[in-house]
Design a protein around this motif. Structure first.
Motif, PDB file in Angstrom:
ATOM      1  N   ASP A 104      21.815  72.514  42.334  1.00  0.00           N
ATOM      2  CA  ASP A 104      22.448  73.305  41.275  1.00  0.00           C
ATOM      3  C   ASP A 104      23.258  74.490  41.795  1.00  0.00           C
ATOM      4  OD1 ASP A 104      22.924  73.815  38.442  1.00  0.00           O
ATOM      5  OD2 ASP A 104      21.640  75.572  38.731  1.00  0.00           O
ATOM      6  N   ILE A 105      22.722  75.269  42.701  1.00  0.00           N
ATOM      7  CA  ILE A 105      23.418  76.469  43.170  1.00  0.00           C
ATOM      8  C   ILE A 105      24.704  76.123  43.930  1.00  0.00           C
ATOM      9  CG2 ILE A 105      22.140  76.728  45.349  1.00  0.00           C
ATOM     10  CD1 ILE A 105      23.163  79.617  43.036  1.00  0.00           C
ATOM     11  N   PHE A 106      24.780  74.908  44.467  1.00  0.00           N
ATOM     12  CA  PHE A 106      25.964  74.453  45.204  1.00  0.00           C
ATOM     13  C   PHE A 106      26.818  73.484  44.388  1.00  0.00           C
ATOM     14  CE2 PHE A 106      22.854  74.931  48.899  1.00  0.00           C
ATOM     15  CZ  PHE A 106      23.243  76.223  49.170  1.00  0.00           C
ATOM     16  N   SER A 107      26.589  73.407  43.088  1.00  0.00           N
ATOM     17  CA  SER A 107      27.222  72.374  42.273  1.00  0.00           C
ATOM     18  C   SER A 107      28.702  72.614  41.974  1.00  0.00           C
ATOM     19  CB  SER A 107      26.453  72.186  40.968  1.00  0.00           C
ATOM     20  OG  SER A 107      26.482  73.371  40.199  1.00  0.00           O
ATOM     21  N   SER A 108      29.221  73.790  42.262  1.00  0.00           N
ATOM     22  CA  SER A 108      30.642  74.052  42.021  1.00  0.00           C
ATOM     23  C   SER A 108      31.462  73.607  43.230  1.00  0.00           C
ATOM     24  CB  SER A 108      30.884  75.530  41.725  1.00  0.00           C
ATOM     25  OG  SER A 108      32.262  75.753  41.552  1.00  0.00           O
ATOM     26  N   ILE A 109      31.886  72.351  43.199  1.00  0.00           N
ATOM     27  CA  ILE A 109      32.701  71.831  44.296  1.00  0.00           C
ATOM     28  C   ILE A 109      34.009  72.620  44.437  1.00  0.00           C
ATOM     29  CG2 ILE A 109      33.971  69.807  45.133  1.00  0.00           C
ATOM     30  CD1 ILE A 109      31.695  68.073  44.035  1.00  0.00           C
ATOM     31  N   PRO A 110      34.691  73.009  43.338  1.00  0.00           N
ATOM     32  CA  PRO A 110      35.903  73.822  43.527  1.00  0.00           C
ATOM     33  C   PRO A 110      35.638  75.130  44.271  1.00  0.00           C
ATOM     34  CG  PRO A 110      35.871  72.911  41.324  1.00  0.00           C
ATOM     35  CD  PRO A 110      34.522  72.614  41.932  1.00  0.00           C
ATOM     36  N   ALA A 111      34.537  75.812  43.969  1.00  0.00           N
ATOM     37  CA  ALA A 111      34.216  77.051  44.687  1.00  0.00           C
ATOM     38  C   ALA A 111      33.976  76.770  46.161  1.00  0.00           C
ATOM     39  CB  ALA A 111      32.993  77.736  44.064  1.00  0.00           C
ATOM     40  N   SER A 112      33.252  75.696  46.456  1.00  0.00           N
ATOM     41  CA  SER A 112      32.978  75.341  47.854  1.00  0.00           C
ATOM     42  C   SER A 112      34.250  74.979  48.600  1.00  0.00           C
ATOM     43  CB  SER A 112      31.995  74.164  47.912  1.00  0.00           C
ATOM     44  OG  SER A 112      30.764  74.508  47.344  1.00  0.00           O
ATOM     45  N   LEU A 113      35.116  74.196  47.959  1.00  0.00           N
ATOM     46  CA  LEU A 113      36.360  73.791  48.623  1.00  0.00           C
ATOM     47  C   LEU A 113      37.311  74.962  48.833  1.00  0.00           C
ATOM     48  CD1 LEU A 113      37.100  70.360  46.922  1.00  0.00           C
ATOM     49  CD2 LEU A 113      36.402  70.750  49.298  1.00  0.00           C
ATOM     50  N   THR A 114      37.384  75.874  47.860  1.00  0.00           N
ATOM     51  CA  THR A 114      38.282  77.021  48.047  1.00  0.00           C
ATOM     52  C   THR A 114      37.775  77.926  49.169  1.00  0.00           C
ATOM     53  OG1 THR A 114      37.219  78.226  46.230  1.00  0.00           O
ATOM     54  CG2 THR A 114      39.220  77.011  45.707  1.00  0.00           C
ATOM     55  N   ALA A 115      36.471  78.108  49.260  1.00  0.00           N
ATOM     56  CA  ALA A 115      35.928  78.920  50.353  1.00  0.00           C
ATOM     57  C   ALA A 115      36.134  78.225  51.696  1.00  0.00           C
ATOM     58  CB  ALA A 115      34.448  79.200  50.120  1.00  0.00           C
ATOM     59  N   TYR A 116      35.975  76.912  51.720  1.00  0.00           N
ATOM     60  CA  TYR A 116      36.206  76.137  52.947  1.00  0.00           C
ATOM     61  C   TYR A 116      37.651  76.354  53.418  1.00  0.00           C
ATOM     62  CZ  TYR A 116      35.621  72.116  56.121  1.00  0.00           C
ATOM     63  OH  TYR A 116      35.500  71.305  57.220  1.00  0.00           O
ATOM     64  N   GLY A 117      38.590  76.177  52.496  1.00  0.00           N
ATOM     65  CA  GLY A 117      39.993  76.378  52.845  1.00  0.00           C
ATOM     66  C   GLY A 117      40.307  77.817  53.218  1.00  0.00           C
ATOM     67  N   ALA A 118      39.694  78.759  52.512  1.00  0.00           N
ATOM     68  CA  ALA A 118      39.922  80.180  52.811  1.00  0.00           C
ATOM     69  C   ALA A 118      39.432  80.521  54.212  1.00  0.00           C
ATOM     70  CB  ALA A 118      39.240  81.063  51.777  1.00  0.00           C
ATOM     71  N   LEU A 119      38.315  79.948  54.623  1.00  0.00           N
ATOM     72  CA  LEU A 119      37.808  80.242  55.965  1.00  0.00           C
ATOM     73  C   LEU A 119      38.743  79.675  57.028  1.00  0.00           C
ATOM     74  CD1 LEU A 119      34.494  80.880  57.261  1.00  0.00           C
ATOM     75  CD2 LEU A 119      35.761  79.150  58.531  1.00  0.00           C
ATOM     76  N   ILE A 120      39.199  78.452  56.833  1.00  0.00           N
ATOM     77  CA  ILE A 120      40.140  77.870  57.800  1.00  0.00           C
ATOM     78  C   ILE A 120      41.423  78.715  57.835  1.00  0.00           C
ATOM     79  CG2 ILE A 120      41.521  75.837  58.385  1.00  0.00           C
ATOM     80  CD1 ILE A 120      38.477  75.392  58.794  1.00  0.00           C
ATOM     81  N   GLY A 121      41.884  79.154  56.671  1.00  0.00           N
ATOM     82  CA  GLY A 121      43.070  80.006  56.608  1.00  0.00           C
ATOM     83  C   GLY A 121      42.860  81.340  57.303  1.00  0.00           C
ATOM     84  N   ALA A 122      41.719  81.969  57.068  1.00  0.00           N
ATOM     85  CA  ALA A 122      41.420  83.258  57.702  1.00  0.00           C
ATOM     86  C   ALA A 122      41.340  83.108  59.216  1.00  0.00           C
ATOM     87  CB  ALA A 122      40.122  83.836  57.151  1.00  0.00           C
ATOM     88  N   TYR A 123      40.757  82.012  59.676  1.00  0.00           N
ATOM     89  CA  TYR A 123      40.634  81.776  61.118  1.00  0.00           C
ATOM     90  C   TYR A 123      42.008  81.556  61.759  1.00  0.00           C
ATOM     91  CZ  TYR A 123      39.231  79.782  65.559  1.00  0.00           C
ATOM     92  OH  TYR A 123      39.069  79.543  66.897  1.00  0.00           O
ATOM     93  N   SER A 124      42.941  81.011  61.005  1.00  0.00           N
ATOM     94  CA  SER A 124      44.262  80.729  61.574  1.00  0.00           C
ATOM     95  C   SER A 124      45.120  81.978  61.736  1.00  0.00           C
ATOM     96  CB  SER A 124      44.994  79.689  60.721  1.00  0.00           C
ATOM     97  OG  SER A 124      45.360  80.244  59.479  1.00  0.00           O
ATOM     98  N   ILE A 125      44.690  83.108  61.169  1.00  0.00           N
ATOM     99  CA  ILE A 125      45.407  84.368  61.359  1.00  0.00           C
ATOM    100  C   ILE A 125      45.057  84.894  62.748  1.00  0.00           C
ATOM    101  CG2 ILE A 125      45.685  86.746  60.556  1.00  0.00           C
ATOM    102  CD1 ILE A 125      44.751  85.700  57.762  1.00  0.00           C
ATOM    103  N   PRO A 126      46.020  85.028  63.638  1.00  0.00           N
ATOM    104  CA  PRO A 126      45.693  85.441  65.008  1.00  0.00           C
ATOM    105  C   PRO A 126      45.201  86.894  65.088  1.00  0.00           C
ATOM    106  CG  PRO A 126      48.065  85.186  64.751  1.00  0.00           C
ATOM    107  CD  PRO A 126      47.450  84.785  63.460  1.00  0.00           C
ATOM    108  N   ILE A 127      44.140  87.088  65.818  1.00  0.00           N
ATOM    109  CA  ILE A 127      43.615  88.416  66.136  1.00  0.00           C
ATOM    110  C   ILE A 127      43.695  88.521  67.660  1.00  0.00           C
ATOM    111  CG2 ILE A 127      41.631  89.973  65.998  1.00  0.00           C
ATOM    112  CD1 ILE A 127      42.773  89.223  63.248  1.00  0.00           C
ATOM    113  N   MET A 128      44.636  89.277  68.139  1.00  0.00           N
ATOM    114  CA  MET A 128      44.965  89.270  69.566  1.00  0.00           C
ATOM    115  C   MET A 128      43.808  89.714  70.467  1.00  0.00           C
ATOM    116  SD  MET A 128      47.686  87.931  69.134  1.00  0.00           S
ATOM    117  CE  MET A 128      48.980  87.858  70.306  1.00  0.00           C
ATOM    118  N   GLN A 129      42.946  90.593  69.975  1.00  0.00           N
ATOM    119  CA  GLN A 129      41.885  91.126  70.822  1.00  0.00           C
ATOM    120  C   GLN A 129      40.741  90.128  71.026  1.00  0.00           C
ATOM    121  OE1 GLN A 129      42.948  92.351  67.936  1.00  0.00           O
ATOM    122  NE2 GLN A 129      43.322  94.536  68.033  1.00  0.00           N
TER     123      GLN A 129
END
Length: 171
Positions: A104-129
């Motif tokens: 039940d607590i994980f039943s929102s597939i749209p919320a899970s997919l948007t967070a999945y995509g957001a994490l991949i997007g955040a990781y793709s932002i280069p942090i030079m240090q």
């Protein structure tokens, strides 16, 4: 006040506050806004917020696992093998994401997919240090799992506040 005007006022005021808070604290406004939109689309109530949090945490965690897995499977930097490596990691973790939606607590597939995509997007932002491994495993705000989960939970809070503020204004 009409419902449309109340929604415009609540979204405008809280959106302005949210961007100032997010930018000054190093959070991802776009990820928070995605969570806000998802919460409103899911009904804008406390139940939607709780399922949203479960989905944000699950999706971000599984995307993080996919990225960590790709770092643990070493391939030559100029090799084409990075493609099947990330493809397999994403396929397996998305499979798990959908299976977990039976809980039940994980039943929102749209919320899970948007967070999945957001994490991949955040990781793709280069942090030079920081190299990829240091970004994924360090206890800092540049770690995309920390950044995305915080941004999306706070975005959900703003979404919940906006629906309540809207309801109060439209009375």
């Amino acid at each position: 006040m009409s419902k449309a005007a109340a929604r415009a006022v609540s979204t405008g005021v809280l959106g302005g506050v949210m961007i100032v808070l997010f930018v000054t604290q190093g959070l991802l406004f776009w990820a928070g806004l995605i969570a806000w939109a998802g919460l409103v689309a899911a009904g804008g109530d406390t139940a939607a917020f709780k399922k949203g949090i479960g989905g944000y945490v699950l999706g971000a965690a599984l995307a993080w696992v996919a990225l960590v897995t790709t770092h643990l499977i070493v391939v030559e930097s100029d090799s084409w093998l990075w493609m099947p490596r990330i493809g397999a990691a994403v396929a397996v973790t998305l499979f798990v994401l959908v299976l977990a939606s039976k809980i039940d607590i994980f039943s929102s597939i749209p919320a899970s997919l948007t967070a999945y995509g957001a994490l991949i997007g955040a990781y793709s932002i280069p942090i030079m240090q920081l190299d990829g491994w240091a970004r994924l495993t360090g206890l800092h705000l540049y770690n995309p799992i920390i950044q995305v989960v915080l941004s999306m939970i706070l975005g959900g809070v703003f979404g919940l506040l906006s629906t309540r503020f809207e309801a109060g204004l439209s009375k």
